[in-house]
Design a protein around this motif. Structure first.
Motif, mmCIF file in Angstrom:
data_model
loop_
_atom_site.group_PDB
_atom_site.id
_atom_site.type_symbol
_atom_site.label_atom_id
_atom_site.label_comp_id
_atom_site.label_asym_id
_atom_site.label_seq_id
_atom_site.Cartn_x
_atom_site.Cartn_y
_atom_site.Cartn_z
ATOM 1 N N HIS B 48 0.844 -1.206 0.000
ATOM 2 C CA HIS B 48 0.000 0.000 0.000
ATOM 3 C C HIS B 48 0.876 1.251 0.000
ATOM 4 O O HIS B 48 0.600 2.204 -0.732
ATOM 5 C CB HIS B 48 -0.889 0.031 1.250
ATOM 6 C CG HIS B 48 -2.069 -0.899 1.164
ATOM 7 N ND1 HIS B 48 -2.868 -1.171 2.240
ATOM 8 C CD2 HIS B 48 -2.582 -1.603 0.125
ATOM 9 C CE1 HIS B 48 -3.819 -2.013 1.874
ATOM 10 N NE2 HIS B 48 -3.669 -2.293 0.600
ATOM 11 N N ASP B 49 1.918 1.246 0.821
ATOM 12 C CA ASP B 49 2.808 2.413 0.881
ATOM 13 C C ASP B 49 3.516 2.618 -0.457
ATOM 14 O O ASP B 49 3.706 3.744 -0.909
ATOM 15 C CB ASP B 49 3.846 2.238 2.001
ATOM 16 C CG ASP B 49 3.179 2.199 3.375
ATOM 17 O OD1 ASP B 49 2.291 3.030 3.614
ATOM 18 O OD2 ASP B 49 3.533 1.331 4.192
ATOM 19 N N VAL B 50 3.919 1.496 -1.091
ATOM 20 C CA VAL B 50 4.605 1.594 -2.376
ATOM 21 C C VAL B 50 3.661 2.193 -3.427
ATOM 22 O O VAL B 50 4.026 3.116 -4.160
ATOM 23 C CB VAL B 50 5.084 0.195 -2.843
ATOM 24 C CG1 VAL B 50 5.635 0.266 -4.262
ATOM 25 C CG2 VAL B 50 6.141 -0.348 -1.888
ATOM 26 N N LEU B 51 2.434 1.710 -3.455
ATOM 27 C CA LEU B 51 1.490 2.163 -4.488
ATOM 28 C C LEU B 51 0.938 3.559 -4.199
ATOM 29 O O LEU B 51 0.328 4.179 -5.062
ATOM 30 C CB LEU B 51 0.340 1.162 -4.637
ATOM 31 C CG LEU B 51 0.753 -0.256 -5.028
ATOM 32 C CD1 LEU B 51 -0.457 -1.136 -5.261
ATOM 33 C CD2 LEU B 51 1.635 -0.254 -6.262
ATOM 34 N N GLY B 73 -0.671 -4.157 3.007
ATOM 35 C CA GLY B 73 -1.353 -3.616 4.173
ATOM 36 C C GLY B 73 -2.735 -4.232 4.336
ATOM 37 O O GLY B 73 -3.268 -4.844 3.408
ATOM 38 N N ARG B 74 -3.311 -4.046 5.517
ATOM 39 C CA ARG B 74 -4.599 -4.668 5.830
ATOM 40 C C ARG B 74 -5.745 -3.677 5.870
ATOM 41 O O ARG B 74 -6.887 -4.083 6.029
ATOM 42 C CB ARG B 74 -4.496 -5.339 7.200
ATOM 43 C CG ARG B 74 -4.237 -6.837 7.226
ATOM 44 C CD ARG B 74 -3.095 -7.302 6.419
ATOM 45 N NE ARG B 74 -2.896 -8.750 6.566
ATOM 46 C CZ ARG B 74 -1.978 -9.454 5.947
ATOM 47 N NH1 ARG B 74 -1.150 -8.852 5.119
ATOM 48 N NH2 ARG B 74 -1.868 -10.753 6.126
ATOM 49 N N ALA B 82 -3.986 3.499 -2.300
ATOM 50 C CA ALA B 82 -3.027 2.907 -3.237
ATOM 51 C C ALA B 82 -3.482 3.139 -4.678
ATOM 52 O O ALA B 82 -4.661 3.017 -4.979
ATOM 53 C CB ALA B 82 -2.908 1.406 -2.967
ATOM 54 N N ASP B 83 -2.520 3.478 -5.543
ATOM 55 C CA ASP B 83 -2.822 3.664 -6.964
ATOM 56 C C ASP B 83 -2.447 2.377 -7.690
ATOM 57 O O ASP B 83 -1.270 2.075 -7.871
ATOM 58 C CB ASP B 83 -2.004 4.845 -7.500
ATOM 59 C CG ASP B 83 -2.219 5.055 -8.994
ATOM 60 O OD1 ASP B 83 -2.957 4.255 -9.609
ATOM 61 O OD2 ASP B 83 -1.633 6.007 -9.542
ATOM 62 N N PRO B 84 -3.451 1.589 -8.122
ATOM 63 C CA PRO B 84 -3.125 0.276 -8.704
ATOM 64 C C PRO B 84 -2.283 0.364 -9.966
ATOM 65 O O PRO B 84 -1.562 -0.575 -10.288
ATOM 66 C CB PRO B 84 -4.503 -0.340 -8.991
ATOM 67 C CG PRO B 84 -5.468 0.776 -8.965
ATOM 68 C CD PRO B 84 -4.902 1.834 -8.070
#
Lengths: 268, 221
Positions: B48-51, B73-74, B82-84
């Motif tokens: 999540h942090d990466v995206l 992440g949960r 998050a940007d897919p």
């Protein structure tokens, strides 16, 4: 070759521009430029602008035939709304929207997998912090590369640093707001600071978004228009300054109170 | 080499296959289920942090567990932030530093299934023998075809004593590796261990060995 005409209509503060490109005999790479004094709001699918739309208009390959392009803008419809800036024959090029070439194409075609905004709990202190927030909170208590890299990945907001430089007179306040987390926050305060850091970052992202994609991403980050409104009205700055002032006062009082440890231990 | 482990239906064992395959290949397993992560959690930055642009992919990779892992992440808030569309770049970045990147895809047919497939060099399709699961596997098979991703193997999970591997291979158009129903495998997965560490001689461990060998063979074609 190609016939170009366009029209605009204004409804509820938004100008809708319609562009017609007629009688393309072969595939052509065309560039249509917005001439109105405002940003281009392109058509979207699954939250993403359609292929070919840019901040200034449309640029892409269209197959033979007649086509309509439409976009919106908040600008007033004064004069010609759009112009055909370029049109070159491109018989071998792939027309826009013909394949799933980019990640954005895949999202448009298959659907955005993100949970809906309504499913995301409103921000409150009971919300479990994200892993980045946890790392930030724990930053002072561990010095592993994980925490270090995470800290650098979430730099403090530039506005915060600037404001603290202008108003803070005590080293402790400046330290905590310029990102030098050399000491851990008290456990009671850690989650709150992490939450405020996240909110300030989001506010900065909203304030600094110059382009439509940036603004869209920033708005999405806060959970849509309601989130923007909520963030704008939350009074975060007032709360942060209140805490900073009170912490400063207490720190001054504490600095002035020298505890005579030796004398007192002799008494007891 | 990016390998998408996918399957369509939920609960067929995609995460178990992805985790054990990554262990066999000595690769990194990426928990690509953005909204309902299954693989073990990690401390520090996650997918999540990466995206969301808060961390680089390499920062989020954890090498301290039994299998190198990029956890997810949960929280729903994290999934929404998050940007897919960044997933492709993230996977390619990890691919530069790891020989094998195994992506555990979510169920369904939305973009979080399509994006790993679009960037993957090949796919492994996981199914069980039920009609419903096979129907969903066929749909993902079509999606993989649409995205030009080759299907290396079909994993027929929780197979009984006499699995219908030929019929499944015929329907899905790729050779089948069957993984037997195994309590040892389920227990190992629950505790975040690959089966080759907890029961290396079990039939399930042998099945993953042969799956890894097949994947190696596909990669060298």
């Amino acid at each position: 070759m190609v016939t170009f005409d366009c029209s605009a209509s204004h409804h509820d503060g938004v100008t809708l521009v319609t562009v017609f490109l007629r009688d393309l005999e072969t595939s052509m790479r065309v560039t249509v430029r917005n001439c109105l004094d405002g940003p281009v709001w392109p058509p979207r699918t699954e939250g993403l602008p359609e292929t070919g739309w840019t901040a200034t208009g449309f640029s892409g390959v269209l197959p033979p035939g007649s086509h309509a392009l439409g976009y919106a803008t908040p600008a007033q419809p004064d004069g010609t709304p759009a112009e055909l800036a370029d049109a070159v024959v491109a018989p071998d090029a792939t027309p826009v929207g013909a394949g799933l070439d980019s990640p954005a194409d895949v999202v448009r075609e298959l659907g955005d997998p993100s949970p809906p905004a309504d499913a995301v709990p409103a921000t409150d202190p009971s919300t479990p912090p994200t892993s980045a927030e946890t790392a930030l909170r724990d930053h002072g208590s561990r010095s592993s590369p994980i925490a270090d890299s995470d800290g650098s990945a979430t730099p403090p907001a530039p506005h915060t640093a600037k404001d603290s430089g202008a108003t803070a007179t005590h080293g402790s306040v400046t330290d905590t707001t310029t990102g030098d987390y050399s000491e851990a926050f008290p456990p009671e305060l850690g989650p709150w600071i992490a939450e405020m850091t996240r909110r300030v970052d989001r506010a900065v992202a909203l304030a600094e978004a110059d382009t439509v994609p940036e603004a869209t991403s920033a708005v999405r980050e806060v959970g849509g228009r309601e989130g923007v409104q909520e963030l704008a009205n939350a009074g975060d700055e007032r709360q942060l300054r209140l805490v900073a002032r009170r912490a400063s006062q207490l720190a001054d009082q504490r600095a002035a109170a020298t505890i005579p440890v030796e004398t007192l231990t002799k008494i007891t | 080499m990016i390998l998408a482990v996918t399957g369509g239906k939920g609960g067929v064992g995609k995460s178990t296959v992805a985790y054990n395959l990554a262990a066999q290949l000595d690769g990194v397993v990426v928990d690509g289920d953005l909204a309902m992560a299954d693989l073990p959690e990690g401390h520090g930055p996650d997918l999540h942090d990466v995206l969301a642009g808060r961390a680089t992919p390499d920062e989020a990779v954890r090498e301290d567990g039994p299998v190198t892992l990029l956890p997810c992440g949960r929280t729903l808030a994290g999934a929404r932030a998050a940007d897919p569309t960044r997933l492709a770049d993230a996977l390619e970045t990890i691919d530069h530093t790891h020989r094998w990147v195994v992506v555990d895809s979510p169920a369904g047919l939305r973009a979080d299934v399509g994006l790993p497939l679009a960037v993957a060099d090949m796919a492994v399709l996981v199914t069980i023998g039920s009609t419903a699961a096979l129907a969903d596997a066929l749909r993902v098979r079509e999606l993989a075809r649409e995205l030009d991703t080759g299907l290396c193997r079909v994993v027929l999970n929780r197979a009984g004593a006499d699995p219908e591997t030929e019929a499944v291979a015929d329907r899905l158009g790729a050779p089948v590796v069957s993984v037997p129903d195994s309590e040892a495998l389920a227990t190992a997965q629950r505790h975040g261990h690959p089966i080759d560490r907890t029961a290396p001689d079990s039939a399930a461990a042998v099945a993953f060995e042969s799956l890894a060998a097949a994947v190696y063979a596909c990669s060298s074609v």
